[in-house]
Design a protein around this motif. Structure first.
Motif, PDB file in Angstrom:
ATOM      1  N   LYS A   1       0.093  10.790   2.447  1.00  0.00           N
ATOM      2  CA  LYS A   1      -0.799   9.665   2.169  1.00  0.00           C
ATOM      3  C   LYS A   1      -1.961   9.593   3.157  1.00  0.00           C
ATOM      4  O   LYS A   1      -2.785   8.686   3.079  1.00  0.00           O
ATOM      5  N   GLY A   2      -2.023  10.570   4.079  1.00  0.00           N
ATOM      6  CA  GLY A   2      -3.129  10.601   5.012  1.00  0.00           C
ATOM      7  C   GLY A   2      -2.722  10.190   6.414  1.00  0.00           C
ATOM      8  O   GLY A   2      -1.572   9.816   6.657  1.00  0.00           O
ATOM      9  N   PRO A   3      -3.678  10.228   7.350  1.00  0.00           N
ATOM     10  CA  PRO A   3      -3.383   9.874   8.742  1.00  0.00           C
ATOM     11  C   PRO A   3      -3.230   8.373   8.923  1.00  0.00           C
ATOM     12  O   PRO A   3      -3.397   7.588   7.987  1.00  0.00           O
ATOM     13  N   ALA A   4      -2.956   7.996  10.172  1.00  0.00           N
ATOM     14  CA  ALA A   4      -2.657   6.598  10.485  1.00  0.00           C
ATOM     15  C   ALA A   4      -3.782   5.655  10.072  1.00  0.00           C
ATOM     16  O   ALA A   4      -3.526   4.590   9.513  1.00  0.00           O
ATOM     17  N   ARG A   5      -5.032   6.020  10.322  1.00  0.00           N
ATOM     18  CA  ARG A   5      -6.140   5.122   9.985  1.00  0.00           C
ATOM     19  C   ARG A   5      -6.200   4.868   8.481  1.00  0.00           C
ATOM     20  O   ARG A   5      -6.375   3.725   8.044  1.00  0.00           O
ATOM     21  N   ALA A   6      -6.061   5.922   7.686  1.00  0.00           N
ATOM     22  CA  ALA A   6      -6.103   5.762   6.229  1.00  0.00           C
ATOM     23  C   ALA A   6      -4.937   4.906   5.754  1.00  0.00           C
ATOM     24  O   ALA A   6      -5.090   4.050   4.871  1.00  0.00           O
ATOM     25  N   ALA A   7      -3.768   5.117   6.343  1.00  0.00           N
ATOM     26  CA  ALA A   7      -2.592   4.332   5.953  1.00  0.00           C
ATOM     27  C   ALA A   7      -2.793   2.856   6.302  1.00  0.00           C
ATOM     28  O   ALA A   7      -2.445   1.974   5.507  1.00  0.00           O
ATOM     29  N   LEU A   8      -3.367   2.579   7.472  1.00  0.00           N
ATOM     30  CA  LEU A   8      -3.576   1.190   7.878  1.00  0.00           C
ATOM     31  C   LEU A   8      -4.626   0.516   7.003  1.00  0.00           C
ATOM     32  O   LEU A   8      -4.465  -0.646   6.604  1.00  0.00           O
ATOM     33  N   LEU A   9      -5.704   1.217   6.682  1.00  0.00           N
ATOM     34  CA  LEU A   9      -6.731   0.659   5.805  1.00  0.00           C
ATOM     35  C   LEU A   9      -6.129   0.271   4.460  1.00  0.00           C
ATOM     36  O   LEU A   9      -6.391  -0.808   3.925  1.00  0.00           O
ATOM     37  N   ALA A  10      -5.317   1.177   3.895  1.00  0.00           N
ATOM     38  CA  ALA A  10      -4.697   0.908   2.600  1.00  0.00           C
ATOM     39  C   ALA A  10      -3.667  -0.210   2.703  1.00  0.00           C
ATOM     40  O   ALA A  10      -3.505  -1.009   1.777  1.00  0.00           O
ATOM     41  N   PHE A  11      -2.975  -0.291   3.819  1.00  0.00           N
ATOM     42  CA  PHE A  11      -1.966  -1.328   4.043  1.00  0.00           C
ATOM     43  C   PHE A  11      -2.615  -2.712   4.040  1.00  0.00           C
ATOM     44  O   PHE A  11      -2.143  -3.631   3.361  1.00  0.00           O
ATOM     45  N   VAL A  12      -3.702  -2.857   4.785  1.00  0.00           N
ATOM     46  CA  VAL A  12      -4.385  -4.155   4.848  1.00  0.00           C
ATOM     47  C   VAL A  12      -5.012  -4.495   3.497  1.00  0.00           C
ATOM     48  O   VAL A  12      -4.926  -5.639   3.021  1.00  0.00           O
TER      49      VAL A  12
ATOM     50  N   ASP B   1       0.163   8.076  14.304  1.00  0.00           N
ATOM     51  CA  ASP B   1       0.653   9.248  13.580  1.00  0.00           C
ATOM     52  C   ASP B   1       1.900   9.772  14.269  1.00  0.00           C
ATOM     53  O   ASP B   1       1.981   9.815  15.507  1.00  0.00           O
ATOM     54  N   THR B   2       2.876  10.188  13.457  1.00  0.00           N
ATOM     55  CA  THR B   2       4.081  10.832  13.970  1.00  0.00           C
ATOM     56  C   THR B   2       4.332  12.085  13.131  1.00  0.00           C
ATOM     57  O   THR B   2       3.754  12.236  12.047  1.00  0.00           O
ATOM     58  N   PRO B   3       5.181  12.988  13.592  1.00  0.00           N
ATOM     59  CA  PRO B   3       5.496  14.178  12.792  1.00  0.00           C
ATOM     60  C   PRO B   3       6.083  13.847  11.420  1.00  0.00           C
ATOM     61  O   PRO B   3       6.018  14.656  10.506  1.00  0.00           O
ATOM     62  N   LYS B   4       6.620  12.642  11.260  1.00  0.00           N
ATOM     63  CA  LYS B   4       7.202  12.234   9.980  1.00  0.00           C
ATOM     64  C   LYS B   4       6.240  11.420   9.127  1.00  0.00           C
ATOM     65  O   LYS B   4       6.590  10.976   8.034  1.00  0.00           O
ATOM     66  N   GLY B   5       5.016  11.197   9.618  1.00  0.00           N
ATOM     67  CA  GLY B   5       4.047  10.399   8.883  1.00  0.00           C
ATOM     68  C   GLY B   5       3.640   9.166   9.672  1.00  0.00           C
ATOM     69  O   GLY B   5       4.211   8.867  10.728  1.00  0.00           O
ATOM     70  N   PRO B   6       2.662   8.414   9.185  1.00  0.00           N
ATOM     71  CA  PRO B   6       2.192   7.228   9.904  1.00  0.00           C
ATOM     72  C   PRO B   6       3.258   6.142  10.030  1.00  0.00           C
ATOM     73  O   PRO B   6       4.067   5.940   9.121  1.00  0.00           O
TER      74      PRO B   6
ATOM     75  N   GLY C   1       0.843  -1.186   0.000  1.00  0.00           N
ATOM     76  CA  GLY C   1       0.000   0.000   0.000  1.00  0.00           C
ATOM     77  C   GLY C   1       0.879   1.236   0.000  1.00  0.00           C
ATOM     78  O   GLY C   1       1.817   1.340  -0.798  1.00  0.00           O
ATOM     79  N   PRO C   2       0.636   2.179   0.920  1.00  0.00           N
ATOM     80  CA  PRO C   2       1.438   3.405   0.945  1.00  0.00           C
ATOM     81  C   PRO C   2       2.710   3.274   1.771  1.00  0.00           C
ATOM     82  O   PRO C   2       3.490   4.218   1.858  1.00  0.00           O
ATOM     83  N   ALA C   3       2.940   2.125   2.382  1.00  0.00           N
ATOM     84  CA  ALA C   3       4.005   1.997   3.376  1.00  0.00           C
ATOM     85  C   ALA C   3       5.193   1.182   2.873  1.00  0.00           C
ATOM     86  O   ALA C   3       5.042   0.244   2.088  1.00  0.00           O
ATOM     87  N   PHE C   4       6.370   1.566   3.371  1.00  0.00           N
ATOM     88  CA  PHE C   4       7.603   0.832   3.095  1.00  0.00           C
ATOM     89  C   PHE C   4       8.123   0.232   4.395  1.00  0.00           C
ATOM     90  O   PHE C   4       8.098   0.867   5.442  1.00  0.00           O
ATOM     91  N   VAL C   5       8.608  -1.008   4.317  1.00  0.00           N
ATOM     92  CA  VAL C   5       9.133  -1.658   5.506  1.00  0.00           C
ATOM     93  C   VAL C   5      10.516  -1.097   5.828  1.00  0.00           C
ATOM     94  O   VAL C   5      11.363  -0.941   4.946  1.00  0.00           O
ATOM     95  N   ARG C   6      10.721  -0.751   7.090  1.00  0.00           N
ATOM     96  CA  ARG C   6      11.985  -0.148   7.536  1.00  0.00           C
ATOM     97  C   ARG C   6      12.796  -1.087   8.430  1.00  0.00           C
ATOM     98  O   ARG C   6      14.020  -0.974   8.507  1.00  0.00           O
ATOM     99  N   CYS C   7      12.094  -1.985   9.117  1.00  0.00           N
ATOM    100  CA  CYS C   7      12.788  -2.818  10.098  1.00  0.00           C
ATOM    101  C   CYS C   7      12.064  -4.147  10.243  1.00  0.00           C
ATOM    102  O   CYS C   7      10.829  -4.197  10.242  1.00  0.00           O
TER     103      CYS C   7
END
Length: 218
Positions: free
Chosen positions: A127-138, A183-188, A99-105
């Motif tokens: 890409k939006g707040p944490a909820r939107a990012a999680l919905l798109a991730f799943v 949510d963090t200052p750098k994004g979800p 989705g909108p997320a990249f794996v970092r660790c």
């Protein structure tokens, strides 16, 4: 020319998505894979019982740790973290992006006796707040069903959590997975726990709960 992300850091992502974690040159991990019969698998969208967090035996995300992250949290004993280098590299983005997320660790549970990973993903702020990012991730994960979303806390931070089932191609059965996002200052930031099957997932929940309850902004 920038250094490419080693394939060995990206391969586990694809293997877990397929439902089969391997070590070494394709050999199974030392612990025999426990297979949960379909009849014993959690019902899609079911709310899991409360799980006591594991005892802290390390930390991740802060200065001097294996992964530089927008958050930090405690690690359970034996779990081994490793940074995923340059996940945005187009050559490996198919494996390192969901989705909108990249794996970092990736935090490997095999040294602690389980077959699975706790993974930390980040998404851009636009890409939006944490909820939107999680919905798109799943939604971006193949063959998921029964997703149940709820508001929760990750440390002192408001969070949203998803509990859902995914289909394991390797075992040809459903298995439970879950993730929470803040949510963090750098994004979800999304913290995801999968596993070879639902039994492995259940056994790793204390480490996941430890991460969630100890999470802090950096």
């Amino acid at each position: 020319m920038p250094e490419r992300a080693p394939l060995r850091t990206a391969v586990p992502v694809a293997l877990l998505a397929a439902g089969l974690l391997l070590t070494g040159c394709g050999a199974p991990a030392a612990k025999p894979a426990s297979v949960t019969p379909p009849s014993a698998a959690p019902a899609p969208g079911s709310t899991p019982a409360a799980t006591k967090p594991a005892a802290a035996a390390g930390s991740l995300g802060g200065a001097g740790t294996a992964c530089d992250l927008p958050v930090s949290f405690s690690l359970a004993k034996g779990w081994k973290p490793k940074a995923v280098e340059k996940p945005e590299d187009p050559e490996f983005a198919e494996l390192t992006r969901q989705g909108p997320a990249f794996v970092r660790c990736e935090v490997d549970a095999k040294p602690a006796g389980n077959i699975g990973f706790l993974r930390v993903w980040t998404a851009p702020k636009d890409k939006g707040p944490a909820r939107a990012a999680l919905l798109a991730f799943v939604k971006a994960q193949d063959k998921t069903s029964g997703a149940l979303y709820k508001k929760t806390q990750a440390g002192a931070l408001p969070a949203v959590e998803a509990v859902y089932t995914a289909h394991s191609e390797a075992l040809d059965e459903k298995k439970q997975e879950r993730a929470f996002a803040v949510d963090t200052p750098k994004g979800p930031v999304i913290v995801h726990l999968g596993g070879l099957d639902s039994q492995e997932h259940k056994e790793m929940l204390p480490a996941y709960e430890l991460a969630k309850q100890s999470l802090k902004l950096r």
